[in-house]
Design a protein around this motif. Structure first.
Motif, mmCIF file in Angstrom:
data_model
loop_
_atom_site.group_PDB
_atom_site.id
_atom_site.type_symbol
_atom_site.label_atom_id
_atom_site.label_comp_id
_atom_site.label_asym_id
_atom_site.label_seq_id
_atom_site.Cartn_x
_atom_site.Cartn_y
_atom_site.Cartn_z
ATOM 1 N N PHE A 76 3.150 15.898 -9.441
ATOM 2 C CA PHE A 76 3.892 15.260 -7.716
ATOM 3 C C PHE A 76 2.396 16.001 -7.366
ATOM 4 O O PHE A 76 2.492 15.882 -6.389
ATOM 5 N N ASN A 77 0.868 16.197 -8.147
ATOM 6 C CA ASN A 77 -0.183 17.358 -7.321
ATOM 7 C C ASN A 77 -0.852 15.994 -7.058
ATOM 8 O O ASN A 77 -1.355 15.604 -8.898
ATOM 9 N N PRO A 78 -1.041 15.137 -5.950
ATOM 10 C CA PRO A 78 -2.039 13.854 -6.347
ATOM 11 C C PRO A 78 -3.639 14.628 -6.897
ATOM 12 O O PRO A 78 -4.463 13.664 -7.337
ATOM 13 N N VAL A 79 -4.020 15.550 -6.551
ATOM 14 C CA VAL A 79 -5.412 16.095 -6.814
ATOM 15 C C VAL A 79 -5.697 15.733 -8.955
ATOM 16 O O VAL A 79 -6.404 15.700 -9.536
ATOM 17 N N VAL A 80 -4.176 15.875 -9.348
ATOM 18 C CA VAL A 80 -4.391 15.536 -10.670
ATOM 19 C C VAL A 80 -4.804 14.306 -11.978
ATOM 20 O O VAL A 80 -5.401 14.760 -12.165
ATOM 21 N N TYR A 81 -4.104 13.382 -10.604
ATOM 22 C CA TYR A 81 -5.385 12.166 -10.533
ATOM 23 C C TYR A 81 -7.056 12.004 -10.603
ATOM 24 O O TYR A 81 -7.888 11.573 -10.949
ATOM 25 N N LEU A 82 -7.178 12.954 -9.833
ATOM 26 C CA LEU A 82 -8.588 13.210 -9.439
ATOM 27 C C LEU A 82 -9.516 13.997 -9.953
ATOM 28 O O LEU A 82 -10.022 13.084 -10.915
ATOM 29 N N ILE A 83 -8.465 14.656 -10.635
ATOM 30 C CA ILE A 83 -9.684 15.820 -11.594
ATOM 31 C C ILE A 83 -9.529 15.150 -12.911
ATOM 32 O O ILE A 83 -10.828 14.633 -13.667
ATOM 33 N N LEU A 95 -7.547 5.311 -9.796
ATOM 34 C CA LEU A 95 -8.000 5.336 -9.045
ATOM 35 C C LEU A 95 -6.596 4.415 -7.807
ATOM 36 O O LEU A 95 -7.323 4.079 -6.621
ATOM 37 N N LEU A 96 -6.009 3.892 -8.325
ATOM 38 C CA LEU A 96 -4.617 3.987 -7.382
ATOM 39 C C LEU A 96 -3.795 4.866 -6.561
ATOM 40 O O LEU A 96 -4.324 4.151 -5.043
ATOM 41 N N ALA A 97 -4.489 5.767 -7.479
ATOM 42 C CA ALA A 97 -4.236 7.645 -6.678
ATOM 43 C C ALA A 97 -5.072 7.185 -5.659
ATOM 44 O O ALA A 97 -4.715 7.569 -4.279
ATOM 45 N N ILE A 98 -6.458 7.303 -5.289
ATOM 46 C CA ILE A 98 -7.457 7.984 -4.943
ATOM 47 C C ILE A 98 -7.452 6.574 -3.959
ATOM 48 O O ILE A 98 -7.798 6.768 -2.861
ATOM 49 N N ALA A 99 -7.086 5.172 -3.876
ATOM 50 C CA ALA A 99 -7.799 4.002 -3.244
ATOM 51 C C ALA A 99 -6.779 4.092 -2.303
ATOM 52 O O ALA A 99 -6.516 3.829 -1.104
ATOM 53 N N GLY A 100 -4.790 4.651 -2.692
ATOM 54 C CA GLY A 100 -3.904 4.491 -1.858
ATOM 55 C C GLY A 100 -4.029 5.846 -0.467
ATOM 56 O O GLY A 100 -3.585 5.528 0.108
ATOM 57 N N PHE A 101 -4.942 6.956 -1.358
ATOM 58 C CA PHE A 101 -4.435 7.930 -0.087
ATOM 59 C C PHE A 101 -6.076 7.681 0.659
ATOM 60 O O PHE A 101 -5.632 8.279 1.590
ATOM 61 N N THR A 102 -7.320 7.252 0.349
ATOM 62 C CA THR A 102 -8.284 6.756 1.272
ATOM 63 C C THR A 102 -7.660 6.160 2.174
ATOM 64 O O THR A 102 -7.157 5.959 3.076
ATOM 65 N N ALA A 103 -6.653 4.980 1.794
ATOM 66 C CA ALA A 103 -6.008 3.864 3.104
ATOM 67 C C ALA A 103 -5.062 4.579 3.574
ATOM 68 O O ALA A 103 -5.216 3.967 5.357
ATOM 69 N N LEU A 104 -4.326 5.648 3.267
ATOM 70 C CA LEU A 104 -3.547 5.913 4.148
ATOM 71 C C LEU A 104 -3.932 7.254 5.574
ATOM 72 O O LEU A 104 -3.940 7.502 6.345
ATOM 73 N N CYS A 105 -4.961 8.080 4.556
ATOM 74 C CA CYS A 105 -6.656 8.537 6.331
ATOM 75 C C CYS A 105 -6.848 7.472 6.751
ATOM 76 O O CYS A 105 -6.470 7.693 8.032
ATOM 77 N N LEU A 106 -7.101 6.276 6.611
ATOM 78 C CA LEU A 106 -7.686 5.352 7.144
ATOM 79 C C LEU A 106 -6.815 4.759 7.781
ATOM 80 O O LEU A 106 -6.959 4.743 9.485
ATOM 81 N N PHE A 107 -5.237 4.470 7.845
ATOM 82 C CA PHE A 107 -4.317 4.668 8.309
ATOM 83 C C PHE A 107 -4.197 5.133 9.405
ATOM 84 O O PHE A 107 -3.573 5.076 10.766
ATOM 85 N N LEU A 108 -3.825 6.699 9.289
ATOM 86 C CA LEU A 108 -3.729 7.827 10.071
ATOM 87 C C LEU A 108 -5.124 7.906 11.064
ATOM 88 O O LEU A 108 -4.281 8.269 12.589
ATOM 89 N N ILE A 109 -6.057 7.700 11.330
ATOM 90 C CA ILE A 109 -7.168 7.670 11.531
ATOM 91 C C ILE A 109 -6.990 6.551 12.904
ATOM 92 O O ILE A 109 -7.354 6.968 13.919
#
Length: 253
Positions: free
Chosen positions: A201-208, A227-241
């Motif tokens: 459940f820790n998203p950083v696990v997928y990056l490392i 890759l799906l996790a980091i792409a999803g995180f990037t999309a979420l940040c862009l949406f919030l900004i």
């Protein structure tokens, strides 16, 4: 696209970085050396190998991710918070510059600084252990995506923060523990089954995990999922900004 405005913001942020180059450069080198002394020598001498890799080499991807994530967040958050603090953010908002150009300027500079630190950590690691990269293209891709995504996240923190204490709150209390518990210095397969499940459940696990796969060809979770996790995180940040600039949340009040 106003490339002149993007370049001006980018150069201003990079100049701030180079004014403190000694701190920016020497500090991560010393920190990385200490990590290798403590974890690589003291603890590594008691651990033969992890998944067929020497412990000293095994922690290199985790060390790089730890530094890159913290640097990307801190540089991006401070970069946008400081104009808010001194009031120059209103000059920026009234200038003929749209929100996308502002984000590219600040996030691009923060991502560049984090990338520079990542390369410095990698070079420092090579002084202590033999570092082999099996998939250099994937390593560069994971590094760039991490720099950009967490610079976007830091930008959001900089907008949200109303004082310097809040600016440090999320990185210190949430991000840094997640990175340490995300398998920076160990494989999650070494944990008991219950904690392995919790760690997922820790998203950083997928990056490392994905970044470590680029080095050694082994991962705790699948590369596609990373890759799906980091792409999803990037999309979420862009949406919030996008929502922040659309609603003016804490930048027009």
């Amino acid at each position: 696209m106003n490339f002149l405005a993007i370049t001006a913001i980018y150069k201003f942020e990079m100049q701030r970085f180079f004014r403190t180059l000694l701190q920016s450069f020497v500090s991560p080198v010393i920190s990385t050396s200490l990590y290798f002394v403590v974890f690589g020598a003291a603890i590594g001498s008691r651990i033969d190998q992890v998944e067929g890799v020497s412990y000293g080499a095994f922690i290199v991807p985790g060390l790089i991710m730890l530094s890159v994530i913290t640097q990307a967040i801190s540089n991006a958050s401070f970069g946008i918070y400081f104009p808010k603090f001194i009031g120059t953010i209103y000059e920026l908002l009234s200038a003929p510059v749209n929100f996308l150009e502002i984000v590219i300027g600040y996030v691009g500079a923060a991502a560049t600084k984090a990338l520079f630190i990542g390369v410095v950590i990698l070079a420092t690691s090579a002084l202590f252990v033999d570092v082999e990269i099996q998939h250099p293209g994937a390593m560069v891709a994971f590094l760039l995506l991490t720099c950009i995504s967490f610079a976007l996240f830091g930008f959001i923190i900089g907008i949200w923060a109303q004082n310097f204490e809040q600016l440090q709150l999320v990185p210190l209390l949430i991000v840094t523990p997640l990175v340490f518990l995300g398998g920076s210095f160990y494989s999650i397969s070494m944990l008991p089954p219950f904690w392995q499940t919790v760690t997922l459940f820790n998203p950083v696990v997928y990056l490392i995990s994905g970044f470590r796969w680029a080095f050694f060809g082994q991962a705790d979770v699948s590369i596609g999922l990373s890759l799906l996790a980091i792409a999803g995180f990037t999309a979420l940040c862009l949406f919030l900004i996008w929502r922040i600039f659309k609603t003016g949340y804490r930048i027009k009040s």
